[in-house]
Design a protein around this motif. Structure first.
Motif, PDB file in Angstrom:
ATOM      1  N   THR A  81       0.817  -1.212   0.000  1.00  0.00           N
ATOM      2  CA  THR A  81       0.000   0.000   0.000  1.00  0.00           C
ATOM      3  C   THR A  81       0.854   1.267   0.000  1.00  0.00           C
ATOM      4  O   THR A  81       0.319   2.379   0.098  1.00  0.00           O
ATOM      5  N   ASN A  82       2.184   1.099  -0.080  1.00  0.00           N
ATOM      6  CA  ASN A  82       3.124   2.229  -0.086  1.00  0.00           C
ATOM      7  C   ASN A  82       3.005   3.094   1.166  1.00  0.00           C
ATOM      8  O   ASN A  82       3.291   4.291   1.147  1.00  0.00           O
ATOM      9  N   THR A  83       2.551   2.471   2.263  1.00  0.00           N
ATOM     10  CA  THR A  83       2.490   3.191   3.539  1.00  0.00           C
ATOM     11  C   THR A  83       3.894   3.482   4.043  1.00  0.00           C
ATOM     12  O   THR A  83       4.160   4.525   4.643  1.00  0.00           O
ATOM     13  N   ILE A  84       4.799   2.544   3.785  1.00  0.00           N
ATOM     14  CA  ILE A  84       6.208   2.724   4.130  1.00  0.00           C
ATOM     15  C   ILE A  84       7.030   2.454   2.875  1.00  0.00           C
ATOM     16  O   ILE A  84       6.814   1.455   2.180  1.00  0.00           O
ATOM     17  N   ARG A 113      -2.669   3.187   9.629  1.00  0.00           N
ATOM     18  CA  ARG A 113      -3.638   3.555   8.589  1.00  0.00           C
ATOM     19  C   ARG A 113      -2.969   3.407   7.232  1.00  0.00           C
ATOM     20  O   ARG A 113      -1.880   3.928   6.996  1.00  0.00           O
ATOM     21  N   MET A 114      -3.642   2.667   6.335  1.00  0.00           N
ATOM     22  CA  MET A 114      -3.143   2.475   4.974  1.00  0.00           C
ATOM     23  C   MET A 114      -4.179   3.008   3.990  1.00  0.00           C
ATOM     24  O   MET A 114      -5.386   2.852   4.206  1.00  0.00           O
ATOM     25  N   LEU A 115      -3.725   3.634   2.922  1.00  0.00           N
ATOM     26  CA  LEU A 115      -4.606   4.127   1.863  1.00  0.00           C
ATOM     27  C   LEU A 115      -4.412   3.258   0.629  1.00  0.00           C
ATOM     28  O   LEU A 115      -3.282   3.070   0.161  1.00  0.00           O
ATOM     29  N   TYR A 116      -5.536   2.711   0.111  1.00  0.00           N
ATOM     30  CA  TYR A 116      -5.454   1.802  -1.026  1.00  0.00           C
ATOM     31  C   TYR A 116      -6.736   1.914  -1.839  1.00  0.00           C
ATOM     32  O   TYR A 116      -7.837   1.720  -1.314  1.00  0.00           O
ATOM     33  N   GLN A 117      -6.616   2.262  -3.112  1.00  0.00           N
ATOM     34  CA  GLN A 117      -7.757   2.390  -4.027  1.00  0.00           C
ATOM     35  C   GLN A 117      -8.865   3.281  -3.435  1.00  0.00           C
ATOM     36  O   GLN A 117     -10.043   2.911  -3.391  1.00  0.00           O
ATOM     37  N   LEU A 133      -5.669 -10.131  -1.600  1.00  0.00           N
ATOM     38  CA  LEU A 133      -6.092 -10.018  -0.205  1.00  0.00           C
ATOM     39  C   LEU A 133      -6.607  -8.610   0.090  1.00  0.00           C
ATOM     40  O   LEU A 133      -7.646  -8.438   0.744  1.00  0.00           O
ATOM     41  N   LEU A 134      -5.896  -7.597  -0.386  1.00  0.00           N
ATOM     42  CA  LEU A 134      -6.335  -6.217  -0.174  1.00  0.00           C
ATOM     43  C   LEU A 134      -7.703  -5.979  -0.814  1.00  0.00           C
ATOM     44  O   LEU A 134      -8.564  -5.300  -0.239  1.00  0.00           O
ATOM     45  N   GLN A 135      -7.921  -6.552  -1.994  1.00  0.00           N
ATOM     46  CA  GLN A 135      -9.206  -6.400  -2.671  1.00  0.00           C
ATOM     47  C   GLN A 135     -10.312  -7.074  -1.871  1.00  0.00           C
ATOM     48  O   GLN A 135     -11.429  -6.549  -1.751  1.00  0.00           O
ATOM     49  N   ALA A 136     -10.012  -8.240  -1.287  1.00  0.00           N
ATOM     50  CA  ALA A 136     -11.005  -8.946  -0.470  1.00  0.00           C
ATOM     51  C   ALA A 136     -11.355  -8.155   0.783  1.00  0.00           C
ATOM     52  O   ALA A 136     -12.511  -8.154   1.225  1.00  0.00           O
TER      53      ALA A 136
END
Length: 507
Positions: free
Chosen positions: A30-33, A62-66, A169-172
């Motif tokens: 998620t490019n959080t780090i 906290r992660m930001l994704y799509q 997994l992130l999509q799920a």
């Protein structure tokens, strides 16, 4: 961010099934780090966590994704911190149940699943380590379906180490984990799922805003009654990042300025004064289960020990201690812990971080004693043991222990349990493995039971337990004499029939 775009979830797993590695991989994907700042076990801040390979103190991120906000609340990985796990899960709508493709379902897998199900969470089963040669994801998938009644279509196969199917997994997570239901316009309800002490900002509470909008205004703790005005609000990215306010469904922190971590405990509900909000369910005071006494080898270090313990207690609301004295060992502290691992971590931190050499007494548990006068007392250490002539009945804490073991080791495991005064409660077949449940005295568990279990099962058996009840026991106080003088610090409370054998081994 609108609550429809928020997903709050936790990762639960048995020890060594890859929970922390999966967390690191999610942060990476998620490019959080950034890769430059990425380190192994990035969420574990304590050196002991990194060395032991376990999570002691949970940490959210906290992660930001799509265009979605994914709040991951990492959980402790050991049974001693089960209450923090339950409060972390209570702050979520979903949980990733991670199972090792080479080991399958283990004791802690079952325990964590039951906690998540009891809280009504959406559970996403994740089979990890599918890249290993010994992996058998098909069999593990069948075990998950049979044990938990999980739909085959919900099972996600990944490799946290190599990154296989992490995007899936992130999509799920986005598609299957429910959105928060609270509204910004509702009365403020904020769940504290952990807290720590900061030298400049005071007590920092890690929180989930269940309903309402959290602002820098006067707040009220419904569990402890304390009131304060926050000096800072923020989120985790994963570093603490200040924000103006937190909305319903969001996860963040409150820097309260309070100077005592016991004023904002795990499980507490924070609201505004006279808001009319009700306290969120599940709050309870930390209850020590294991007691030990610490004495500095150098008597002059006692003041340093008291100061060091006070600093540790600032960060750990579950830590309880008071002064004690031994004629042989001098001044010391009697300390209550959540479990034997909790005690080992505290002792290691005292010796490592504060450079204090310690003598630690044998661990003991809380006994409830009924006297012939009708009065009931509780004793934490052998020093408090009353006159035997005044005792009517002694009761000791018992745990419900769940053990998963390969069938080849079942006989050895059962003999071990019986040798430790355990009573069989149930047994179920799980393919090549067996799940056995025992009612086991906590005093037997805290000594060397786990090490002995690993020894008789060649390391394949796993153990999970929860405190069940108190039961009568025929126990006596075993005194140790040095040069014909009793040394209270070396005394133990033992079962009468085992007293002679234990005494002979001490000679």
């Amino acid at each position: 961010m609108h609550s429809q775009d928020i997903r709050n979830f936790s990762i639960i797993a048995h020890i060594d099934h890859g929970k922390t590695t999966l967390t690191d991989q999610l942060l990476r994907k998620t490019n959080t780090i950034t890769e430059r700042n990425m380190t192994e076990r990035v969420m574990d801040s304590n050196p002991i966590e990194k060395e032991r390979g376990i999570t002691i103190k949970l940490a959210p991120v906290r992660m930001l994704y799509q265009d979605h906000e994914l709040n991951l609340i990492d959980t402790p990985g050991h049974v001693d911190f089960g209450y923090e796990v339950s409060r972390s899960l209570a702050a979520c709508e979903g949980a990733l149940l991670v199972v090792d493709a080479t080991q399958g379902i283990q004791a802690q897998t079952l325990s964590n699943y039951e906690k998540a199900r009891a809280l009504g969470l959406k559970i996403l089963p994740v089979i990890n380590k599918i890249d290993l040669p010994a992996a058998d994801p098909d069999q593990v998938g069948l075990d998950l379906i049979e044990e938990f009644g999980i739909d085959e279509g919900d099972i996600i196969r990944v490799s946290a180490k190599t990154g296989i199917n992490i995007e899936g997994l992130l999509q799920a997570i986005i598609e299957k984990i429910p959105t928060p239901v609270g509204k910004d316009t509702d009365p403020l309800q904020v769940l504290v799922f952990t807290s720590l002490y900061h030298q400049h900002k005071g007590v920092i509470a890690y929180v989930r805003v269940v309903s309402g909008t959290l602002r820098k205004e006067k707040l009220h703790s419904m569990g402890t009654g304390s009131e304060f005005v926050p000096i800072e609000l923020g989120t985790f990215a994963p570093e603490m990042t200040p924000v103006g306010e937190l909305h319903a469904g969001e996860v963040g922190y409150i820097a309260s300025g309070l100077k005592d971590v016991r004023l904002l405990r795990v499980g507490d509900t924070v609201t505004t004064p006279n808001s009319g909000a009700v306290q969120l369910p599940g709050y309870k005071e930390p209850q020590p289960m294991v007691y030990m006494e610490f004495y500095p080898i150098d008597g002059d270090d006692f003041s340093l020990l008291v100061d060091a313990m006070g600093k540790l207690a600032l960060h750990d609301a579950a830590l309880q201690y008071q002064s004690t004295h031994s004629h042989a060992l001098g001044n010391g502290l009697r300390v209550g812990f959540l479990g034997i691992l909790h005690a080992a971590i505290v002792q290691e931190r005292l010796e490592r971080e504060f450079d204090i050499s310690l003598i630690a007494t044998s661990p003991s548990v809380l006994y409830k004693i009924s006297l012939i006068t009708g009065k009931e007392i509780e004793i934490h250490t052998p020093t408090e043991y009353p006159d035997p002539a005044q005792i009517k009945e002694i009761r000791e804490p018992v745990v419900l222990a769940t053990i998963f073991t390969p069938k080849d080791y079942l006989g050895a495991v059962m003999r071990l349990c019986e040798a430790h005064r355990a009573t069989l409660d149930g047994m179920n077949d799980h393919g090549k493995r067996v799940k056995v449940s025992y009612l086991l005295p906590l005093s037997e568990l805290i000594v060397n039971f786990h090490d002995e279990l690993k020894s008789v099962s060649s390391g394949f058996a796993s153990l999970e337990y929860e405190v069940f009840d108190y039961q009568p026991v025929d126990a006596v106080k075993l005194d140790v004499l040095v040069h014909f003088e009793k040394v209270e610090a070396l005394s133990q409370i033992v079962v009468r029939e085992a007293a002679e054998g234990i005494g002979r081994r001490l000679v």
